[in-house]
Each structure stands twice: as structure tokens, then as C-alpha cells.
Scaffold this motif. Structure first.
Motif, mmCIF file in Angstrom:
data_model
loop_
_atom_site.group_PDB
_atom_site.id
_atom_site.type_symbol
_atom_site.label_atom_id
_atom_site.label_comp_id
_atom_site.label_asym_id
_atom_site.label_seq_id
_atom_site.Cartn_x
_atom_site.Cartn_y
_atom_site.Cartn_z
ATOM 1 N N ARG A 119 45.301 41.474 26.871
ATOM 2 C CA ARG A 119 44.478 40.160 26.882
ATOM 3 C C ARG A 119 43.497 40.197 25.579
ATOM 4 N N LEU A 120 43.119 41.231 25.163
ATOM 5 C CA LEU A 120 42.471 41.491 23.830
ATOM 6 C C LEU A 120 43.165 40.997 22.603
ATOM 7 N N ARG A 147 44.838 51.616 32.609
ATOM 8 C CA ARG A 147 43.764 50.957 32.349
ATOM 9 C C ARG A 147 44.078 49.908 30.849
ATOM 10 N N HIS A 195 34.501 44.575 24.070
ATOM 11 C CA HIS A 195 35.785 45.221 24.552
ATOM 12 C C HIS A 195 36.583 46.343 24.185
ATOM 13 N N ARG A 199 44.139 45.961 30.265
ATOM 14 C CA ARG A 199 43.144 45.283 29.479
ATOM 15 C C ARG A 199 43.668 44.970 28.037
#
Lengths: 520, 173
Positions: free
Chosen positions: A324-325, A317, A271, A321
Motif C-alpha cells: 500500500r505504501l 506484516r 509509515h 503494509r
């Protein structure tokens, strides 16, 4: 330290025209006094380099980030060792011996460092005597006893990484000593910065360490501009910071993924790898090069930002994202089990070695060159210096995580406030202007109008230092660079002690020192 | 984590479309691969990477080949830890005097048939470091090079194109 600064200025034999900080020539006694003051923690050693007949020491005031360079002439090829009382200087001194043949009197470690007896020449930047290139054996430090065994790794490692050699002495799984041997990617950069054009020197400095190419070009440009009195347009100043933050973003994302991958947690690498790739693609779309190499030059930048859309899309973006990482990292016990309390660097050691970047800031050293000494446009931007106290792999990951948020903020501020106008000023007219006021005094100028500049810029890894001496036409006479890794590599040896061999990749990756930037 | 994994099942892959390699390029490569390439490798190649003195820029982009966008493994290309397992040696950087032996020994440790790919301007011709006392020369001056991919650093898509060409050529040869 300001008292130290005053004392040094008072003891100076001469004060040179170095911009923006002074360079003073001192005698051997003052040099020794300064060394003791640094060892006592009154200031931080920020650089140590040489010329054929002199040594230079950059001293940093941690409070206000002011720098000062001390110079000691070495007519008989000797100078009092700094490493004798201040260990962070030892490898820099060994490099000076190898490159220039100057002898630090009393140096505790006289083994060759960058010189592996392969160049066919001794002291290539000094007198340069020819020697056989026979690759003489290197005596590693000893750790002996019945249960101890050695593990030798490198220079060619199992992964896609730079070459270096690591010698572990282990008691079962526990590492009792790690010794690094570096210098494999020594490319003679100081030699290449001697007597060359400004353009050629800029290209070399941009390739000191590929992952920090923006930071190095930034520092080089600032040093050259300081020396030559070149102005920079406002828009270029802001674009430089935009590139620097994109570079930080890409590297921090890559590092977080890579550290987790070394704990066999490949999902994070996958990811983070996607996000890193998206940063590089946005850089390519806006500045025409994925790593933004050679985009910053003395006088400005080489490519303008025509369309902010790719950058805006990128920050949106990552904001979607990345949290959550972070949550995934924070809530995965098997991962935390490997990172928490692993490879602990004490605040005391971080301070003593002047550790920069996430390595220093994860161990309580709140130094960030963007704040102090500071350079434009960061004074006009709103951001925090991230600091943690834990000093372990986990703390170094968290510093990176928080710095990603700060960089996103910075990028958005820059995009919103980017001033219009030209992106570069020609360097030639500035040089001509400078020559005019000197015309009257030129006859009294003992060094043929040599001009010097010093610059410190925060890379993703920590503070990089560039020093430059040019003649009045802008030709580079000498230059040196100092990577943050110079002071971080020895600390890696310290933090691994008492950890298991399998945790070395985690410690190593969480430091992410540069080989190329160290070996120069 | 469960949510992320589940999501991964339903999301479309981010993978880049495979680059096309012109037949002429493949034929040129096949010619260079020569007799050894006739031993077909089942369209897969194992790669060992060696940094012989680079600034790490090329390594960053080689790493990118493994990310989900380029995903070299779908072409049967994978990076291996030991030269003993490798068909292809990928070399970056101008060869420094201090790394010469490391490079030579890595090459010697690889079983035949083997190919060498020089990545980047430094590997191809020493780049900005050509005048240094510490640099011996381009990779081809130390070991035989089969394919050169220029760039500073070359973009992953260019490397992918070259490597896919290599697989095709070795399968065709």
C-alpha cells in the motif's frame, strides 16, 4: 576480460598465496597496461590501496565477478597514476598520498583529500613526519562568471546526518557545479588494522559504516576464513545471510521513507519508519542487537536463532503494509513530480565507475556480489537481480522497492531451509592444522608464513571489499576495506549538474553514500 | 492516500509507553545542570545533533527517536537545524581531528543555558578508535559534557530515558 586476466598472470613477476583470488606482483609497464585496459572498459577498478612500499589494485571481471589484485613495489615512493587515465581512481590515489606519502606520477589532482592538515603528522602510515595542525585552506575548483554564485554547506548539516562539505556553484536555482569535500570523519581505520588481533580488527571493521555492520562483519569473516583456512558450519552460513537480508530490508525501508520526506512527503517517512523499526525489533528479538553488530565473526556467528516466530511475523506484516505504501508512492503526482527524471545517472558513467548497489542497478549495471562472484548460501537461494534503466531518483527508489520484495522472499527461503547444527567453529584448531603441512616448507617461505584473504560481500549500498594479511597465528598484519561509496560519491557530483538546488537532498538521499565508509 | 489518512484517524497510536526515570537519576542530573537550569524551559528542549566522527550507527538510532514508536516530540523534545535554536547539543562519535573545529564552533554558536549529551561508547571514551592518530579524544575532552548515554549504539529507549530525565531535571531545577 579473461584474456586480460591471462595476460596479467603471464606478466606476473610473482604470484602470491592470496585466497580465493590471486595477487600478482607486476612491473610498472604491466601496471600501466592494466590501467589502460580498465580505462577502456575491459574490467572494473574495484579497489586501490597501499602499504608503505607497495600499491595494490583490485580488478573485477564484471561477467563472472572474478577478482585479481595487482601489486606494484614502490622502492622510490612513486607509481604510475591510475587516475590519470581512469578518473574513478583519483580520490583513492589522493587518499594514498595522504596516508602513505606515495606519489602517483602524473596524478591530475594533487590536492590533499583526507588530510585536512589537522593530524599533526604527514603520511601517518608512511614515514609520518610531524607538521603543524593548522587546517590549511582548501582550494575548491572554480566556476566563475557574472550570474554564478556559490553556496557552501557543511560540514555540520541541518539534519541528523554525517559531516561533509558541499560547495555548489549555481546560476540562479540551477546547479552548474557541485564539489564535495570529505574526510571529516576520517578515523584512521587502515592504521587500526595494522598489527592487531583478529578480534580487535573484526570490531573495527564492524564499525566502518554502522548501517552496513552486518555486511562488513560478513566480508571480514570471509576474508579471515579464506586467509587462515577456517571452516564455517552450515547453520552459521545461513544465519549470516538472514542477518544480511534483515539489514538490507531495514535500510531500504528507511531510505524510501527518507527520500520521500525530502520531497516534503512526510506520510511515507512515518509509515516506512514504523516498518523499519519493526525490522530492528525483530533483529533484537532474534539476535540480541538491533543492528546486529558483532554477530558475525570469523568461524561462524555469535548468536543462534532459537525462535523463528518474530521473523515470520515480520515478513507477514511487511507483506501486508508495504504494497500500500508502494501504491501511495506510485499514485502521488506531487511526489513523482520531484523524483522522475531528477538526478539522472547515465548507464555509461555507472559502468565506468563500477557503481554498486541501487545506484548502479538503477542505471543498468546488473552487478550484484551475491550472484557474482557469489558466496554461500546465495548459490542455493532463488532470487533476482533487480535492474532498471532510468537512472533517476525514481529508478533508485524502484530498485529499493523491488529489492525489498526479493529480500522478503530470501528471508522466507532461509527460515524454511535453515540447517541444524553448531553456529561456530573455533578458529584455533584450524590454525594449528594449517601449520602442520607448512612445517616442511616453512624454511623456504620468504614471508614468514603470511597469509592473505580477499572477500567481496553485497551490502545494501553495494559491494564491500575486505583484504587481510595475517601471520600464521591469525594476528592481523595489515588490512584494508573499500566501501561502495568510494565510487558513488563522485557520481553524485555528476548527477546534480543541471538540476535545481532544492533537488539536491533528493539526489543525495537516493544515493545515500556513506561518509564514515568513505573517510575511513 | 485518503484511505490511509482515514485509517490513521481510527487506528490506535503505535507510540511506546513513556520510560520512567528514577528520582535519584533526575536529582543527580539536576545537580549537574546547576544554576543555569533554574531558568525553566517550560519542559521543552531543542536539540542540535552533531556527528563528530561516528560510524553512523548512533545516528540511525537517533533518527529512530523521531519515529512513531518513540516520538520524542510528545515530550517537548525536538531536533532543530541550527545551533542558534538549540538548548541541547547531542554529540556522537570519537572526536576526529578533522571535526574538532566543527564541534567547537557548533557549541560556541549555542546560546546559554546549554547542555551537552554524549551519545554512545565512542563519544564517551572513543570506543574501538581510541588508538588512532586521527582521533583527538572523547567529547568531554573537547567540550563540557552533562550527560552520557552509553551503548554501541545506545537503543532509542535508553536515549529517550536520558532525555526525558534531562527535561524533568531542567524543569525541577
Amino acid at each position: 576480460m579473461s584474456t586480460l586476466r591471462t595476460a596479467l598472470l603471464n606478466a606476473a613477476l610473482t604470484i602470491e598465496e592470496q585466497k580465493p583470488w590471486p595477487r600478482v606482483t607486476v612491473d610498472a609497464d604491466t601496471w600501466r597496461q592494466a590501467t589502460l585496459a580498465i580505462a577502456a572498459g575491459n574490467a572494473t577498478l574495484s579497489g586501490l590501496w597501499a602499504e608503505p612500499r607497495a600499491v595494490h589494485m583490485a580488478v573485477l571481471d564484471d561477467d563472472d565477478g572474478a577478482l585479481m589484485v595487482l601489486t606494484l613495489a614502490t622502492p622510490d615512493g612513486r607509481f604510475p597514476s591510475v587516475g590519470l587515465t581512469h578518473p574513478p581512481a583519483q580520490r583513492l590515489e589522493r587518499a594514498i598520498v595522504d596516508l602513505y606519502g606515495l606519489l602517483p606520477e602524473g596524478m591530475p589532482d594533487d590536492r590533499r583529500w583526507l588530510d585536512h592538515d589537522r593530524w599533526g603528522v604527514r603520511a601517518p602510515l608512511g614515514d609520518g613526519a610531524l607538521i603543524p595542525a593548522d587546517g590549511a585552506p582548501y582550494p575548491f575548483l572554480k566556476a566563475e562568471g557574472p550570474p554564478l554564485h556559490q553556496i557552501a554547506v557543511g560540514p555540520v548539516h541541518a539534519g541528523i546526518i554525517e559531516p561533509g562539505h558541499f560547495r555548489f556553484s549555481a546560476n540562479g536555482e540551477i546547479v552548474v557545479r557541485l564539489e564535495e569535500r570529505l574526510g571529516y570523519v576520517h578515523k584512521g581505520i587502515e592504521g587500526l588494522l595494522t598489527n592487531t588481533t583478529l578480534e580487535a580488527a573484526a570490531k573495527v571493521v564492524a564499525r566502518v559504516s554502522g548501517d552496513s555492520t552486518v555486511a562488513y562483519s560478513f566480508a571480514f569473516a570471509r576474508a579471515a576464513e579464506a586467509a587462515l583456512g577456517i571452516g564455517v558450519p552450515q547453520r552459521a552460513i545461513w544465519l549470516r545471510a538472514l542477518m544480511a537480508e534483515l539489514e538490507r530490508l531495514a535500510n531500504h525501508l528507511g531510505d524510501i521513507g527518507a527520500i520521500c520526506n525530502d520531497a516534503a512527503f512526510a506520510l511515507m517517512l512515518a509509515h516506512c519508519g514504523i516498518l523499519r523499526e519493526e525490522v530492528l525489533r525483530a533483529a533484537k528479538a532474534t539476535f540480541g542487537h538491533r543492528l546486529m553488530m558483532d554477530r558475525i565473526i570469523p568461524g561462524g556467528v555469535t548468536s543462534d536463532l532459537d525462535d523463528v516466530a518474530p521473523i515470520k511475523a515480520l515478513t507477514t506484516r511487511i507483506r501486508q503494509r508495504f504494497p500500500r505504501l508502494v501504491e501511495l508512492y506510485d499514485n502521488t503526482a506531487s511526489l513523482q513530480n520531484r523524483t522522475v527524471s531528477t538526478g539522472r545517472l547515465s548507464p555509461e558513467l555507472a559502468r565506468r565507475f563500477g557503481a554498486g548497489g541501487p545506484v548502479g542497478r538503477a542505471s543498468g549495471r546488473a552487478f550484484d556480489a551475491r550472484k557474482a562472484p557469489g558466496y554461500p548460501p546465495y548459490g542455493d537461494l532463488d532470487f533476482k537481480v533487480i535492474r532498471r534503466e532510468g537512472g533517476d531518483v525514481d529508478a533508485r527508489i524502484w530498485v529499493r522497492i523491488d529489492e525489498i520484495s526479493e529480500s522478503l522472499e530470501l528471508i522466507e527461503q532461509i527460515i524454511d531451509r535453515l540447517p541444524p547444527g553448531p553456529i561456530a567453529y573455533p578458529t584455533a584448531p584450524a590454525l594449528r592444522e594449517r601449520r602442520v603441512p607448512q612445517a616442511g616448507g616453512l624454511a623456504h617461505e620468504p614471508r614468514d608464513g603470511a597469509m592473505e584473504g580477499l572477500a567481496m560481500v553485497e551490502s545494501f549500498r553495494g559491494d564491500v571489499l575486505v583484504w587481510l594479511r595475517t601471520d600464521e597465528t591469525g594476528r592481523v598484519l595489515r588490512g584494508t576495506v573499500r566501501d561502495p561509496s568510494a565510487f558513488q560519491w563522485p557520481l553524485l557530483e555528476a548527477v546534480i549538474e543541471g538540476n535545481i538546488v532544492a533537488d539536491f537532498p533528493l539526489c543525495n538521499k537516493s544515493f545515500n553514500c556513506s561518509y564514515s565508509g568513505h573517510d575511513l | 492516500m485518503r484511505r490511509m489518512l482515514l485509517e490513521g484517524l481510527f487506528r490506535r497510536p503505535v507510540t511506546e509507553r513513556a520510560p520512567t526515570v528514577a528520582d535519584a537519576e533526575i536529582d543527580a542530573l539536576a545537580a549537574r545542570l546547576g544554576v543555569a537550569a533554574k531558568a525553566r524551559l517550560g519542559r521543552s528542549l531543542s536539540i542540535r545533533e552533531v556527528d563528530a566522527g561516528s560510524c553512523n550507527g548512533c545516528e540511525l538510532e537517533i533518527h529512530a527517536l523521531n519515529n512513531s514508536y518513540y516520538d520524542v516530540e510528545r515530550f517537548g523534545l525536538r531536533f532543530v537545524a541550527s545551533p542558534r535554536h538549540a538548548d541541547v547539543l547531542m554529540v556522537t562519535g570519537p572526536v576526529t581531528a578533522n571535526m574538532r573545529e566543527g564541534l567547537e564552533r557548533t557549541y560556541a554558536a549555542m546560546p546559554a543555558p546549554k547542555w551537552v549529551v554524549a551519545i554512545g561508547d565512542c563519544a564517551a571514551g572513543c570506543g574501538v578508535f581510541s588508538k588512532s592518530y586521527a582521533v583527538i579524544g572523547a567529547v568531554s575532552e573537547i567540550i563540557p559534557v552533562d550527560l552520557t548515554i552509553p551503548g554501541c549504539p545506545p537503543e532509542p529507549i535508553d536515549m529517550l530515558k536520558g532525555l526525558v530525565g534531562l527535561v524533568e531535571a531542567s524543569a525541577r531545577g
